[in-house]
Design an enzyme around this catalytic site. Sequence first.
Site, PDB file in Angstrom:
ATOM      1  N   HIS A 257       2.386   3.209  -3.262  1.00  0.00           N
ATOM      2  CA  HIS A 257       2.983   2.278  -2.287  1.00  0.00           C
ATOM      3  C   HIS A 257       4.465   2.151  -2.570  1.00  0.00           C
ATOM      4  CE1 HIS A 257       3.694  -1.463  -0.024  1.00  0.00           C
ATOM      5  NE2 HIS A 257       2.643  -1.082   0.687  1.00  0.00           N
ATOM      6  N   GLU A 312      -5.106   0.735   2.024  1.00  0.00           N
ATOM      7  CA  GLU A 312      -5.850   1.630   2.913  1.00  0.00           C
ATOM      8  C   GLU A 312      -7.205   2.044   2.341  1.00  0.00           C
ATOM      9  OE1 GLU A 312      -4.535   2.789   5.820  1.00  0.00           O
ATOM     10  OE2 GLU A 312      -2.428   2.281   5.653  1.00  0.00           O
TER      11      GLU A 312
HETATM   12  N1  ACO Z   1      -0.904  11.084  -4.474  1.00  0.00           N
HETATM   13  C1  ACO Z   1      -0.209  11.922  -5.296  1.00  0.00           C
HETATM   14  N2  ACO Z   1       1.079  11.756  -5.623  1.00  0.00           N
HETATM   15  C2  ACO Z   1       1.716  10.714  -5.095  1.00  0.00           C
HETATM   16  C3  ACO Z   1       1.062   9.800  -4.243  1.00  0.00           C
HETATM   17  C4  ACO Z   1      -0.297  10.008  -3.946  1.00  0.00           C
HETATM   18  N3  ACO Z   1      -0.991   9.190  -3.148  1.00  0.00           N
HETATM   19  N4  ACO Z   1       1.945   8.848  -3.870  1.00  0.00           N
HETATM   20  C5  ACO Z   1       3.119   9.135  -4.455  1.00  0.00           C
HETATM   21  N5  ACO Z   1       2.976  10.269  -5.195  1.00  0.00           N
HETATM   22  C6  ACO Z   1       3.993  10.895  -6.027  1.00  0.00           C
HETATM   23  C7  ACO Z   1       4.984  11.698  -5.201  1.00  0.00           C
HETATM   24  O1  ACO Z   1       4.560  13.024  -5.028  1.00  0.00           O
HETATM   25  C8  ACO Z   1       6.228  11.583  -6.059  1.00  0.00           C
HETATM   26  O2  ACO Z   1       6.105  12.483  -7.126  1.00  0.00           O
HETATM   27  P1  ACO Z   1       7.359  13.346  -7.633  1.00  0.00           P
HETATM   28  O3  ACO Z   1       8.442  12.333  -7.898  1.00  0.00           O
HETATM   29  O4  ACO Z   1       6.842  14.065  -8.815  1.00  0.00           O
HETATM   30  O5  ACO Z   1       7.718  14.238  -6.473  1.00  0.00           O
HETATM   31  C9  ACO Z   1       6.144  10.196  -6.637  1.00  0.00           C
HETATM   32  O6  ACO Z   1       4.754   9.875  -6.644  1.00  0.00           O
HETATM   33  C10 ACO Z   1       6.900   9.138  -5.852  1.00  0.00           C
HETATM   34  O7  ACO Z   1       6.519   9.254  -4.476  1.00  0.00           O
HETATM   35  P2  ACO Z   1       7.412   8.737  -3.245  1.00  0.00           P
HETATM   36  O8  ACO Z   1       7.018   9.505  -2.012  1.00  0.00           O
HETATM   37  O9  ACO Z   1       8.861   8.709  -3.604  1.00  0.00           O
HETATM   38  O10 ACO Z   1       6.938   7.292  -3.144  1.00  0.00           O
HETATM   39  P3  ACO Z   1       7.098   6.383  -1.853  1.00  0.00           P
HETATM   40  O11 ACO Z   1       7.301   5.038  -2.356  1.00  0.00           O
HETATM   41  O12 ACO Z   1       8.090   6.893  -0.892  1.00  0.00           O
HETATM   42  O13 ACO Z   1       5.676   6.590  -1.177  1.00  0.00           O
HETATM   43  C11 ACO Z   1       3.668   6.310  -0.050  1.00  0.00           C
HETATM   44  C12 ACO Z   1       4.800   5.624  -0.835  1.00  0.00           C
HETATM   45  C13 ACO Z   1       4.220   6.971   1.211  1.00  0.00           C
HETATM   46  C14 ACO Z   1       2.633   5.267   0.351  1.00  0.00           C
HETATM   47  C15 ACO Z   1       2.994   7.375  -0.982  1.00  0.00           C
HETATM   48  O14 ACO Z   1       2.518   6.780  -2.157  1.00  0.00           O
HETATM   49  C16 ACO Z   1       1.882   8.154  -0.282  1.00  0.00           C
HETATM   50  O15 ACO Z   1       2.175   9.106   0.446  1.00  0.00           O
HETATM   51  N6  ACO Z   1       0.589   7.740  -0.471  1.00  0.00           N
HETATM   52  C17 ACO Z   1      -0.528   8.414   0.180  1.00  0.00           C
HETATM   53  C18 ACO Z   1      -0.652   7.953   1.623  1.00  0.00           C
HETATM   54  C19 ACO Z   1      -1.141   6.519   1.759  1.00  0.00           C
HETATM   55  O16 ACO Z   1      -2.068   6.095   1.075  1.00  0.00           O
HETATM   56  N7  ACO Z   1      -0.497   5.771   2.672  1.00  0.00           N
HETATM   57  C20 ACO Z   1      -0.817   4.355   2.915  1.00  0.00           C
HETATM   58  C21 ACO Z   1       0.172   3.442   2.244  1.00  0.00           C
HETATM   59  S1  ACO Z   1      -0.230   1.728   2.447  1.00  0.00           S
HETATM   60  C22 ACO Z   1       0.482   1.268   3.900  1.00  0.00           C
HETATM   61  O17 ACO Z   1       1.400   1.862   4.351  1.00  0.00           O
HETATM   62  C23 ACO Z   1      -0.073   0.105   4.687  1.00  0.00           C
END
Ligand code: ACO
Length: 370
Positions: A257, A312
């Site tokens: 998140h 989620e």
């Molecule tokens: N699975 C695997 N790796 C992940 C995940 C995940 N669910 N989430 C983040 N990471 C990793 C990224 O690959 C990144 O790794 P790196 O730095 O080695 O490249 C690191 O963690 C940071 O990720 P960011 O994308 O910078 O984090 P951000 O805060 O932008 O992302 C998000 C948040 C979009 C929710 C992300 O965690 C994600 O895509 N999760 C999966 C989709 C999901 O569950 N969405 C619902 C969110 S809840 C809501 O919106 C109501």
Amino acid sequence: MTNHVTIHKGLEGIAVTDTQLSLVDGEKGHLVYRGHWAKELALKYTYEHVAFLLWHGRLPSDDELRAFREQMVEARFLPAYLKAILDQLPKNMDMMSVLRTAVSALGDDSYGWPPTVEQAMAVTAKVPTIIAYRYRRLNGQEPLEPRRDLSHTANYLYMLFGKEPSPAHVSALDAYLILTAEHGMNASTFSARVTTSTRSDLISAVTSAIGTMKGPLHGGAPSEVDETLAAIGTKENAEPYLRSLLERGERIMGFGHRVYKTRDPRAEALAVVAKRVAGDDPWLDLAVHVEEVAIKLLAEYKPGRKLYTNVEFYAAAVLRAVGLPKELYTPTFTLSRMAGWTAHVLEQAADNRLIRPQSVYTGPMPEGEA
Ligand code: ACO
């Protein structure tokens, strides 16, 4: 030309206003609505209690709640012209676009400036009726009129499926609707506040918010969690499946998140609700196992990233348990957020300043002097 303005792409970390409505503390995993823990509200109260709390600043007394419910019930019914519009919309228009159009079409003169609690209630009460009307038409069923004897949440399930829902389903869906009713300065709430800041009307603000919610980066539905679990299929397959997904650099849906760096408090409450409502569903048993494996593997593959379960993951379990089809997950999230958006509209209007940020021009300048 140089412009000495710092650019904050995505406005990350920028506070645009103070608010009395909610606190989202991503480090501690706290979510507070007007002085109350959201997870406690979700387990003890109804959606009407929380709408009253967000709009009025305190929980209602029994008499206030009774009067509030009566007003909300009367506001559930759709005007004939809106039904005619819904009947004319093309079948291939998705539910979020239908909602945006239908809510916009409600905007007659009764929604003039300044926005009021009555306006907030009038539109919030109608959103479940709009979704159910469209859902039944698309499924070749006659839409049902709202029932006056059912709560906001029970009536939504009744209008969708044509039978009175069980108390267990109603309280589970109430918990979901409460936990997603409000969440600080998220993208759609910001949209609503920007629109209100121009002194535009409440319907325009909510219409902007629905358009923003529709995008997959925001309203991104828990349906993807459903798909991941379906692909995993068995407990034995959880670890190899998730490992190969992470090896390919893909993400596990329902984890991570932007704000929460610990388990999302909404996930925590929804896990309790899911166990109550779907305790013996093998799907939930698999979900609990997948959560354990995913947390372990995320710590291994993304050390220091603090990736935990988000709202989620267990939302999928709850929505599925109450019988909602996947295509209604995002519209149901929208239905819940109506109370939060409209509360922000009221708060913005009460202490308004036009929201008007800047941009930095990086294009060419004309030749010659100005
Ligand atoms: N699975 C695997 N790796 C992940 C995940 C995940 N669910 N989430 C983040 N990471 C990793 C990224 O690959 C990144 O790794 P790196 O730095 O080695 O490249 C690191 O963690 C940071 O990720 P960011 O994308 O910078 O984090 P951000 O805060 O932008 O992302 C998000 C948040 C979009 C929710 C992300 O965690 C994600 O895509 N999760 C999966 C989709 C999901 O569950 N969405 C619902 C969110 S809840 C809501 O919106 C109501």
